[in-house]
Design a protein around this motif. Sequence first.
Motif, PDB file in Angstrom:
ATOM      1  N   ALA A 245       0.989  -2.865 -10.893  1.00  0.00           N
ATOM      2  CA  ALA A 245       0.840  -3.496  -9.666  1.00  0.00           C
ATOM      3  C   ALA A 245       1.799  -4.438  -9.611  1.00  0.00           C
ATOM      4  O   ALA A 245       2.672  -4.619  -8.318  1.00  0.00           O
ATOM      5  N   CYS A 246       1.956  -5.182 -10.585  1.00  0.00           N
ATOM      6  CA  CYS A 246       2.849  -6.316 -10.583  1.00  0.00           C
ATOM      7  C   CYS A 246       4.291  -5.926 -10.533  1.00  0.00           C
ATOM      8  O   CYS A 246       5.290  -6.394  -9.736  1.00  0.00           O
ATOM      9  N   LYS A 247       4.604  -4.701 -11.358  1.00  0.00           N
ATOM     10  CA  LYS A 247       5.843  -4.252 -11.378  1.00  0.00           C
ATOM     11  C   LYS A 247       6.350  -3.654 -10.179  1.00  0.00           C
ATOM     12  O   LYS A 247       7.389  -3.894  -9.472  1.00  0.00           O
ATOM     13  N   ASP A 248       5.174  -3.022  -9.471  1.00  0.00           N
ATOM     14  CA  ASP A 248       5.613  -2.281  -8.342  1.00  0.00           C
ATOM     15  C   ASP A 248       5.909  -3.472  -7.045  1.00  0.00           C
ATOM     16  O   ASP A 248       7.033  -3.087  -6.251  1.00  0.00           O
ATOM     17  N   ALA A 249       5.124  -4.392  -6.842  1.00  0.00           N
ATOM     18  CA  ALA A 249       5.284  -5.300  -6.081  1.00  0.00           C
ATOM     19  C   ALA A 249       6.594  -6.090  -6.284  1.00  0.00           C
ATOM     20  O   ALA A 249       7.354  -6.210  -5.186  1.00  0.00           O
ATOM     21  N   TRP A 250       6.855  -6.432  -7.343  1.00  0.00           N
ATOM     22  CA  TRP A 250       8.191  -6.987  -7.648  1.00  0.00           C
ATOM     23  C   TRP A 250       9.349  -6.153  -7.466  1.00  0.00           C
ATOM     24  O   TRP A 250      10.356  -6.626  -6.677  1.00  0.00           O
ATOM     25  N   ASN A 251       9.326  -5.038  -8.085  1.00  0.00           N
ATOM     26  CA  ASN A 251      10.422  -4.141  -8.066  1.00  0.00           C
ATOM     27  C   ASN A 251      10.869  -3.491  -6.788  1.00  0.00           C
ATOM     28  O   ASN A 251      12.083  -3.214  -6.392  1.00  0.00           O
ATOM     29  N   GLU A 252       9.995  -3.417  -5.840  1.00  0.00           N
ATOM     30  CA  GLU A 252       9.837  -2.741  -4.777  1.00  0.00           C
ATOM     31  C   GLU A 252       9.925  -3.497  -3.359  1.00  0.00           C
ATOM     32  O   GLU A 252      10.373  -3.167  -2.297  1.00  0.00           O
ATOM     33  N   ILE A 253       9.496  -4.644  -3.503  1.00  0.00           N
ATOM     34  CA  ILE A 253       9.407  -5.694  -2.364  1.00  0.00           C
ATOM     35  C   ILE A 253      10.097  -6.753  -2.847  1.00  0.00           C
ATOM     36  O   ILE A 253      10.988  -7.653  -2.047  1.00  0.00           O
TER      37      ILE A 253
ATOM     38  N   THR B 116       0.871  -1.179  -0.130  1.00  0.00           N
ATOM     39  CA  THR B 116       0.218  -0.094   0.174  1.00  0.00           C
ATOM     40  C   THR B 116       0.721   1.304   0.041  1.00  0.00           C
ATOM     41  O   THR B 116       0.532   2.366  -0.870  1.00  0.00           O
ATOM     42  N   ILE B 117       2.029   1.284   0.720  1.00  0.00           N
ATOM     43  CA  ILE B 117       2.662   2.249   0.820  1.00  0.00           C
ATOM     44  C   ILE B 117       3.529   2.641  -0.678  1.00  0.00           C
ATOM     45  O   ILE B 117       3.641   3.602  -1.206  1.00  0.00           O
ATOM     46  N   VAL B 118       3.819   1.574  -1.132  1.00  0.00           N
ATOM     47  CA  VAL B 118       4.562   1.493  -2.530  1.00  0.00           C
ATOM     48  C   VAL B 118       3.456   2.333  -3.589  1.00  0.00           C
ATOM     49  O   VAL B 118       3.560   3.062  -4.258  1.00  0.00           O
ATOM     50  N   SER B 119       2.295   1.858  -3.242  1.00  0.00           N
ATOM     51  CA  SER B 119       1.108   2.049  -4.333  1.00  0.00           C
ATOM     52  C   SER B 119       0.889   3.461  -4.066  1.00  0.00           C
ATOM     53  O   SER B 119       0.499   4.136  -5.160  1.00  0.00           O
ATOM     54  N   MET B 120       0.867   4.050  -2.926  1.00  0.00           N
ATOM     55  CA  MET B 120       0.446   5.326  -2.678  1.00  0.00           C
ATOM     56  C   MET B 120       1.429   6.316  -3.483  1.00  0.00           C
ATOM     57  O   MET B 120       0.810   7.167  -3.939  1.00  0.00           O
ATOM     58  N   GLN B 121       2.648   5.913  -3.667  1.00  0.00           N
ATOM     59  CA  GLN B 121       3.545   6.434  -4.263  1.00  0.00           C
ATOM     60  C   GLN B 121       3.300   6.898  -5.912  1.00  0.00           C
ATOM     61  O   GLN B 121       3.458   7.737  -6.318  1.00  0.00           O
ATOM     62  N   LYS B 122       2.334   5.758  -6.174  1.00  0.00           N
ATOM     63  CA  LYS B 122       2.368   5.676  -7.589  1.00  0.00           C
ATOM     64  C   LYS B 122       0.839   5.953  -8.182  1.00  0.00           C
ATOM     65  O   LYS B 122       0.681   6.826  -9.090  1.00  0.00           O
ATOM     66  N   ILE B 123      -0.168   5.785  -7.097  1.00  0.00           N
ATOM     67  CA  ILE B 123      -1.669   6.037  -7.623  1.00  0.00           C
ATOM     68  C   ILE B 123      -2.584   6.658  -6.615  1.00  0.00           C
ATOM     69  O   ILE B 123      -3.479   6.943  -6.621  1.00  0.00           O
TER      70      ILE B 123
ATOM     71  N   ALA C  27      -0.514 -12.431  -3.166  1.00  0.00           N
ATOM     72  CA  ALA C  27      -1.591 -11.942  -4.049  1.00  0.00           C
ATOM     73  C   ALA C  27      -1.662 -10.612  -4.575  1.00  0.00           C
ATOM     74  O   ALA C  27      -1.378  -9.628  -3.639  1.00  0.00           O
ATOM     75  N   LEU C  28      -1.425 -10.376  -5.621  1.00  0.00           N
ATOM     76  CA  LEU C  28      -1.204  -8.917  -6.384  1.00  0.00           C
ATOM     77  C   LEU C  28      -2.441  -8.674  -6.945  1.00  0.00           C
ATOM     78  O   LEU C  28      -3.014  -9.528  -7.808  1.00  0.00           O
ATOM     79  N   PRO C  29      -2.466  -7.306  -7.370  1.00  0.00           N
ATOM     80  CA  PRO C  29      -3.694  -6.861  -8.283  1.00  0.00           C
ATOM     81  C   PRO C  29      -3.329  -7.350  -9.670  1.00  0.00           C
ATOM     82  O   PRO C  29      -2.208  -7.727  -9.860  1.00  0.00           O
ATOM     83  N   GLY C  30      -4.358  -7.274 -10.402  1.00  0.00           N
ATOM     84  CA  GLY C  30      -4.045  -7.643 -11.804  1.00  0.00           C
ATOM     85  C   GLY C  30      -3.705  -6.718 -12.823  1.00  0.00           C
ATOM     86  O   GLY C  30      -3.250  -7.135 -13.954  1.00  0.00           O
ATOM     87  N   SER C  31      -3.217  -5.409 -12.610  1.00  0.00           N
ATOM     88  CA  SER C  31      -2.678  -4.385 -13.332  1.00  0.00           C
ATOM     89  C   SER C  31      -1.422  -4.663 -13.347  1.00  0.00           C
ATOM     90  O   SER C  31      -0.410  -5.188 -12.269  1.00  0.00           O
ATOM     91  N   THR C  32      -0.588  -4.669 -14.626  1.00  0.00           N
ATOM     92  CA  THR C  32       0.727  -4.657 -15.017  1.00  0.00           C
ATOM     93  C   THR C  32       1.543  -4.043 -13.945  1.00  0.00           C
ATOM     94  O   THR C  32       2.680  -4.408 -13.489  1.00  0.00           O
TER      95      THR C  32
END
Length: 180
Positions: free
Chosen positions: A144-152, A109-116, A137-142
């Motif tokens: 979100a997948c990039k954010d979860a992978w690249n940041e965590i 959520t912290i990572v996502s807040m910085q993006k969206i 479990a990640l959201p279905g958008s590319t």
Amino acid sequence: MSHIDDTLEFIPVRIAVLTVSDSRSFADDKSGDTLVKMIEEAGHVVADRKIVTDDRPLIRDTLQAWIDDKDVDVVISTGGTGLTGRDVTVEAHRDVYEKEIDAFGTVFTIVSMQKIGTSAVQSRATGGVAGGTYLFALPGSTGACKDAWNEILKFQLDYRHKPCNFVQIFPRLEEHKRRK
């Protein structure tokens, strides 16, 4: 601060990728393709890949089969983490978790807040452990997948990441099952 210790040897992890969607096929599964590409570029192994519909028992059974498969260390799913009636991926994950990794959703959520921005509140990304297997479990958008992978996940699935990472505690995930 965190860093990669280059004096340690990289240990590849075997990762299964699950896309949850009523409409995707391998021909148009951009999020699944994105995850596979990032996993392989990082030096890990894609152990398996599937697409299933938004059906809680089907998702749960697929996760459980991978938990039971000793050739799978990690499962990453994409899709079905939202708020609509068909979004049941989080519930299916929680059906199999032995322990939930609460901070994964928080950090995502912290990572996502910085993006969206505040739209991040609609994500229910989750992580957990079952049978010595990590599940995310990640959201279905590319994105979100990039954010979860690249940041965590890129860091937590790298044995060289300090001060700690998921890989170094693999041997201890099921220590409670050892005979005393």
